[in-house]
Design a protein around this motif. Sequence first.
Motif, PDB file in Angstrom:
ATOM      1  N   ILE A   1     -59.345  28.745  -9.645  1.00  0.00           N
ATOM      2  CA  ILE A   1     -58.103  29.390  -9.216  1.00  0.00           C
ATOM      3  C   ILE A   1     -57.164  28.368  -8.573  1.00  0.00           C
ATOM      4  O   ILE A   1     -55.979  28.282  -8.930  1.00  0.00           O
ATOM      5  CB  ILE A   1     -58.409  30.540  -8.243  1.00  0.00           C
ATOM      6  CG1 ILE A   1     -59.182  31.658  -8.962  1.00  0.00           C
ATOM      7  CG2 ILE A   1     -57.119  31.094  -7.631  1.00  0.00           C
ATOM      8  CD1 ILE A   1     -59.756  32.708  -8.027  1.00  0.00           C
ATOM      9  N   LEU A   2     -57.694  27.584  -7.648  1.00  0.00           N
ATOM     10  CA  LEU A   2     -56.859  26.626  -6.923  1.00  0.00           C
ATOM     11  C   LEU A   2     -56.240  25.581  -7.848  1.00  0.00           C
ATOM     12  O   LEU A   2     -55.055  25.249  -7.721  1.00  0.00           O
ATOM     13  CB  LEU A   2     -57.678  25.932  -5.839  1.00  0.00           C
ATOM     14  CG  LEU A   2     -57.559  26.483  -4.424  1.00  0.00           C
ATOM     15  CD1 LEU A   2     -58.464  25.727  -3.476  1.00  0.00           C
ATOM     16  CD2 LEU A   2     -56.118  26.439  -3.941  1.00  0.00           C
ATOM     17  N   GLU A   3     -57.027  25.049  -8.762  1.00  0.00           N
ATOM     18  CA  GLU A   3     -56.506  24.036  -9.685  1.00  0.00           C
ATOM     19  C   GLU A   3     -55.287  24.549 -10.427  1.00  0.00           C
ATOM     20  O   GLU A   3     -54.269  23.860 -10.543  1.00  0.00           O
ATOM     21  CB  GLU A   3     -57.592  23.632 -10.690  1.00  0.00           C
ATOM     22  CG  GLU A   3     -58.602  22.644 -10.170  1.00  0.00           C
ATOM     23  CD  GLU A   3     -59.609  22.237 -11.235  1.00  0.00           C
ATOM     24  OE1 GLU A   3     -60.248  21.193 -11.068  1.00  0.00           O
ATOM     25  OE2 GLU A   3     -59.757  22.981 -12.240  1.00  0.00           O
ATOM     26  N   ARG A   4     -55.376  25.767 -10.907  1.00  0.00           N
ATOM     27  CA  ARG A   4     -54.293  26.310 -11.736  1.00  0.00           C
ATOM     28  C   ARG A   4     -53.118  26.797 -10.892  1.00  0.00           C
ATOM     29  O   ARG A   4     -51.964  26.674 -11.318  1.00  0.00           O
ATOM     30  CB  ARG A   4     -54.860  27.417 -12.614  1.00  0.00           C
ATOM     31  CG  ARG A   4     -55.667  26.846 -13.772  1.00  0.00           C
ATOM     32  CD  ARG A   4     -56.751  27.780 -14.282  1.00  0.00           C
ATOM     33  NE  ARG A   4     -57.508  27.132 -15.353  1.00  0.00           N
ATOM     34  CZ  ARG A   4     -58.458  26.221 -15.124  1.00  0.00           C
ATOM     35  NH1 ARG A   4     -58.780  25.866 -13.888  1.00  0.00           N
ATOM     36  NH2 ARG A   4     -59.093  25.660 -16.143  1.00  0.00           N
ATOM     37  N   VAL A   5     -53.393  27.318  -9.721  1.00  0.00           N
ATOM     38  CA  VAL A   5     -52.292  27.755  -8.855  1.00  0.00           C
ATOM     39  C   VAL A   5     -51.483  26.550  -8.375  1.00  0.00           C
ATOM     40  O   VAL A   5     -50.244  26.580  -8.377  1.00  0.00           O
ATOM     41  CB  VAL A   5     -52.834  28.564  -7.659  1.00  0.00           C
ATOM     42  CG1 VAL A   5     -51.741  28.799  -6.622  1.00  0.00           C
ATOM     43  CG2 VAL A   5     -53.392  29.905  -8.136  1.00  0.00           C
ATOM     44  N   ILE A   6     -52.167  25.496  -7.986  1.00  0.00           N
ATOM     45  CA  ILE A   6     -51.467  24.275  -7.576  1.00  0.00           C
ATOM     46  C   ILE A   6     -50.729  23.663  -8.756  1.00  0.00           C
ATOM     47  O   ILE A   6     -49.578  23.213  -8.637  1.00  0.00           O
ATOM     48  CB  ILE A   6     -52.452  23.266  -6.967  1.00  0.00           C
ATOM     49  CG1 ILE A   6     -53.063  23.818  -5.681  1.00  0.00           C
ATOM     50  CG2 ILE A   6     -51.760  21.933  -6.702  1.00  0.00           C
ATOM     51  CD1 ILE A   6     -52.080  24.061  -4.568  1.00  0.00           C
ATOM     52  N   GLY A   7     -51.372  23.677  -9.934  1.00  0.00           N
ATOM     53  CA  GLY A   7     -50.708  23.175 -11.140  1.00  0.00           C
ATOM     54  C   GLY A   7     -49.475  23.984 -11.489  1.00  0.00           C
ATOM     55  O   GLY A   7     -48.443  23.443 -11.906  1.00  0.00           O
ATOM     56  N   LEU A   8     -49.565  25.293 -11.315  1.00  0.00           N
ATOM     57  CA  LEU A   8     -48.417  26.175 -11.555  1.00  0.00           C
ATOM     58  C   LEU A   8     -47.290  25.838 -10.591  1.00  0.00           C
ATOM     59  O   LEU A   8     -46.114  25.772 -10.978  1.00  0.00           O
ATOM     60  CB  LEU A   8     -48.862  27.632 -11.380  1.00  0.00           C
ATOM     61  CG  LEU A   8     -47.871  28.733 -11.710  1.00  0.00           C
ATOM     62  CD1 LEU A   8     -47.592  28.784 -13.205  1.00  0.00           C
ATOM     63  CD2 LEU A   8     -48.410  30.090 -11.238  1.00  0.00           C
ATOM     64  N   GLU A   9     -47.651  25.603  -9.357  1.00  0.00           N
ATOM     65  CA  GLU A   9     -46.676  25.272  -8.325  1.00  0.00           C
ATOM     66  C   GLU A   9     -45.988  23.940  -8.608  1.00  0.00           C
ATOM     67  O   GLU A   9     -44.793  23.767  -8.379  1.00  0.00           O
ATOM     68  CB  GLU A   9     -47.413  25.216  -6.986  1.00  0.00           C
ATOM     69  CG  GLU A   9     -46.554  25.005  -5.777  1.00  0.00           C
ATOM     70  CD  GLU A   9     -47.414  24.912  -4.530  1.00  0.00           C
ATOM     71  OE1 GLU A   9     -47.924  23.801  -4.248  1.00  0.00           O
ATOM     72  OE2 GLU A   9     -47.598  25.930  -3.837  1.00  0.00           O
TER      73      GLU A   9
ATOM     74  N   GLY B   1     -45.694  22.531 -11.582  1.00  0.00           N
ATOM     75  CA  GLY B   1     -45.134  22.475 -12.928  1.00  0.00           C
ATOM     76  C   GLY B   1     -46.045  21.834 -13.950  1.00  0.00           C
ATOM     77  O   GLY B   1     -45.626  21.556 -15.083  1.00  0.00           O
ATOM     78  N   ASN B   2     -47.314  21.614 -13.586  1.00  0.00           N
ATOM     79  CA  ASN B   2     -48.275  20.991 -14.506  1.00  0.00           C
ATOM     80  C   ASN B   2     -49.104  22.002 -15.285  1.00  0.00           C
ATOM     81  O   ASN B   2     -49.923  21.632 -16.123  1.00  0.00           O
ATOM     82  CB  ASN B   2     -49.228  20.066 -13.725  1.00  0.00           C
ATOM     83  CG  ASN B   2     -48.475  19.001 -12.965  1.00  0.00           C
ATOM     84  OD1 ASN B   2     -47.475  18.475 -13.449  1.00  0.00           O
ATOM     85  ND2 ASN B   2     -48.956  18.675 -11.764  1.00  0.00           N
ATOM     86  N   TYR B   3     -48.906  23.273 -14.971  1.00  0.00           N
ATOM     87  CA  TYR B   3     -49.688  24.323 -15.627  1.00  0.00           C
ATOM     88  C   TYR B   3     -48.774  25.518 -15.850  1.00  0.00           C
ATOM     89  O   TYR B   3     -47.953  25.855 -14.987  1.00  0.00           O
ATOM     90  CB  TYR B   3     -50.882  24.724 -14.756  1.00  0.00           C
ATOM     91  CG  TYR B   3     -51.797  25.745 -15.376  1.00  0.00           C
ATOM     92  CD1 TYR B   3     -52.707  25.388 -16.362  1.00  0.00           C
ATOM     93  CD2 TYR B   3     -51.742  27.082 -14.969  1.00  0.00           C
ATOM     94  CE1 TYR B   3     -53.552  26.336 -16.922  1.00  0.00           C
ATOM     95  CE2 TYR B   3     -52.582  28.025 -15.527  1.00  0.00           C
ATOM     96  CZ  TYR B   3     -53.484  27.651 -16.504  1.00  0.00           C
ATOM     97  OH  TYR B   3     -54.312  28.586 -17.073  1.00  0.00           O
ATOM     98  N   ASN B   4     -48.886  26.134 -16.992  1.00  0.00           N
ATOM     99  CA  ASN B   4     -48.024  27.266 -17.323  1.00  0.00           C
ATOM    100  C   ASN B   4     -48.863  28.490 -17.672  1.00  0.00           C
ATOM    101  O   ASN B   4     -49.936  28.377 -18.266  1.00  0.00           O
ATOM    102  CB  ASN B   4     -47.101  26.923 -18.502  1.00  0.00           C
ATOM    103  CG  ASN B   4     -46.075  28.029 -18.742  1.00  0.00           C
ATOM    104  OD1 ASN B   4     -45.574  28.626 -17.798  1.00  0.00           O
ATOM    105  ND2 ASN B   4     -45.774  28.287 -19.993  1.00  0.00           N
TER     106      ASN B   4
END
Length: 769
Positions: free
Chosen positions: A640-648, A650-653
Motif C-alpha cells: 500500500i505504502l509503495e503505491r500511495v507514495i508513488g501516486l503522490e 507521480g511515479n504510479y498511476n
Amino acid sequence: MASRPSTELRLIFFGFIILCGLGALVAKLWWEQVARGQMWAKKIAGRSEVTVRIPSVRGEIRDRNGVTLVANRASYEVDFYLPDMVRGYRREMGFTPKVEYLATVKQMKTKQKVEDIVKIVNESVIPRLNELDLAKDYNSEHLQKHWRNDTLVPFTYEDELDFNTIAKFSEHDVGLPGVDISVKPVRQYVYGALAAHMLGYVGAPLDVNTLPDISQYTFYQPDVDGKSQIEASMDKYLRGTPGKRVLRRSVKGVIESEESLDPPKQGDTVYLTLDAKIQYIVEQALRHPQLGRAAAVVVDPNNGDILAMGSVPSFDPNVFIPSVSPAAWKKLNTDPALPLVSRAVSAFPPGSTFKIVTALGGLSKRVKDKSGEEVSAKMENSKFNCPGGISYGDHYFKCWIADKHGTHGTIGLSDALRVSCDCFFYQYGNAAGMEYIDQVGKILGFGEPHNIGLQDLKEGVMPGPQWMRTKYPELKWTQAYTANASIGQGYVLASPLQMAMAYAAVANGGVAYEPRLIKKVETPDGKPALDDNGQIAVPEEPKVRGDLRSVVSKEQLDVVRHGLWQVVNDAGGTGAKARVKGITVAGKTGSAQATDRGKEDMIAWFCCFAPFEKPRYAICVMVQGGHHGGGVAAPVAQYILERVIGLEQGNYNVELAKLDPAWNPNPFNKIEALTDYKNAGTVAITAEPEEGADTHGSSSSKVQMGGNGASPDIRAEADARGRVRGGSAAQQARPAADNRNFFQKFFGIKQSSAPSPPKPSGTSGHAGH
C-alpha cells in the motif's frame, strides 16, 4: 250525467299534480345545475384528477476529489396499476372475483374478503402479454398481499427491462388498463465492490402506508430508503424532493391529458474523506491470493480523515438494485467468511500492536516526590529482564522468544518495542499500573464509540479494574489481568480503524483526532447543506478527541516513536518487511490468538506511519488466519505504502475500474508468510526475525464482528399461480361477459352463443406514471 263533473275534476286534479311535479323537477334542476352548478363542477373536476407521485432522485456520493462513487441510472419497468385493472375487469365482466384471507381485527383473526387480483391479472392482462411474448412469471402471493396492503402503490411486474422488451412495448399497443412502462432512477455503484462496506445499499421502504404524504396522491411511487452505512446515515440529505404529476381522467377512467408536471429534485451530494485511488490500491492489496479474511485502513494523521478502508471478502452492492434475488441474499448470509461484515470496524485482540498504549501508559505515570508534588515516574528509563517467561500468581506467562529457545535479556522500552518482548511489557505494565494504561487508552478512543456514519462499527474493549467491576462483579482485577492486557490480549479488543487512529496520534506528535469519513455535504447548487437547526450539516474542520501531550512530554513520546522506527529499520526488528525504498517507515507488528464464532483463530497485525519525519499516512493491516504480523500483515502495508507514495510523487498511476467482489475459495487457510505480490504463489518473502502469537498464559479473546446490515428489498420468486410463461395462467377459463339486456336477465333468457372477448376499455396504462 251526475258522474261527468266528477270525471273532469279528477282529470284537472291529476293535471295539476303533474304540473306541480314538473315544476318541482324544473326547480330542482335549476337549483342543482344553475344555483349550485359551480360547486358540482368543482367536485366533478376533483374526481377526474389523478395525482401521481414521482420518486425523488437521490444525491450522489463522491470521494474527496469529486470522483463519483454512487450515482443514479435509468431503470425501465412494467408497472401494474391495480385499481384500474379491477375497474376495467368490473366494467367488462359486471363483477369481480373475491378471495378470503385471515386478517387481524382488534387482535383477533377474522375472515375478510377482497378482490382476487391474481385471477383478474391472469384473465385480463396475462393473455395479451403472452400474445406479445412479454409475459413473465411472478409471485402471486406477493401480488395479492400488495393489493391488500399497498393498493395505491403500483405493483412492479417486471424491472430492469432490456432494450428489446422496451422496443416491443413501444411497437405494440398493449391496450390494457393499468399496464404501463415507467422509468425510475435507481442507484448505481459505479465501481462495483469498491468501498462497498462503507457505501452500503438502498431498498424499498418497509411500510409505505405509514409514509406521511401518501394521502396526497392517487397513485404513490415511494422513494427508496438508505438501508445501511452511508446510504442510511446520510439518507436525510441524499434523499431528494419528490415530483408530482396531475393527469385528467374521463368518466370512463381513461387518462386524457396531463394537467401539470412538477419534476423531482435531486438530493444533496455527500463527499467522503476517501481518496478513490488510495481505496483502489488498498482493495487490490487485500486481493492477494493468500488473503481470505483481512482488513486495511489508511488515515491522514494530521486531521483524522479516513483515506481508505477495505475489508475482504466483499460484495457488490449493485446486486441489491433494484432488488436482490433470494438466492443471492442467501449466499451472502450463509457464506462462513461473512462478506457483508466490515472487518475494518470489527474488533479483534490487537496483540503486540497495543504495546504502544502500554508504553504511553507507563510514561504518563505520576508519583509523588519528597515535597509531595506529583512528578513523572520516569518509566522511559525502566529496564526489565526477559528470562523467557514470568509468573503472576498461579499464571506463568511466556515470551514469544521462549518457543525459539531464547531470551531477550535485560532491555529498555525502545528495544522492547523493537523486538516485541512480551516479558518486558508484562513487568512494565504492572509497574505502570492498569489505571494509567486505561487512561491513555481512553484518550486514544479504545472502548469508545466513533460516529463516522457506519452502523456496524464496534467500539471494542478497554479493560481495567473499573470495567471489570461493571462487567464481571464476581471477579477481581489482578496483576495477571494487567500482564495480559499489556500485550493486547485477555479482554482487550480493538478494530483496525481504532489501531490506525492510535498510531496516527503517535505519528503527529500526540493529537488524538476523531476518525472522519464524511467530509462535507453540498446542496445541488453547491452550497453547504444545513441541519434541522440551520447549522452546517457536516463541518469540514477536524475534531480532536484528546491530546497525549496532556499526560506525556514530547521527549517521552519520542522514545515510543524511536522504538517504532527500530521495529522496521534496525537489525532484529520484527517489521523489516514493511520497508519502502526512498521513505522511512515506523511501525509495530502483532500476532494474537482469538475465538471467532467458537473456533480458534490467529490474527496478524501491522500498524505503521510514514514518512517518519513528517507523517502523511497512518496504516493498519489485520489478517485473520495470519500467524505472524511481520510476515503476513507487514508486506500488505508495504504494498500500500509503495503505491500511495508513488501516486503522490507521480511515479504510479491508478486507472479506476469496476471491481468484482473479493472472494477466496479457502478463506480459513492458515498463513505462515505472505508470498511476494509480483510473483504470488512462487516467491516467498525473505524470512526475518519473527514474533509468534501472544498467546502464552492467556485464553483466546472473542472477536466482535460487525452486523450483516439491514434486510434489503428481496425479490419474490415466482410461484404456481404466477407461472405464466407458455400460457399456463393465461389459459385459465375466463367467464364470458354477460351482455344480456334487462328483460333477458329478468326472464332468464340465455345467450344464444358465447360472445367474442370484449375489447378492454381504458388506455394502455397511466401515461407517464
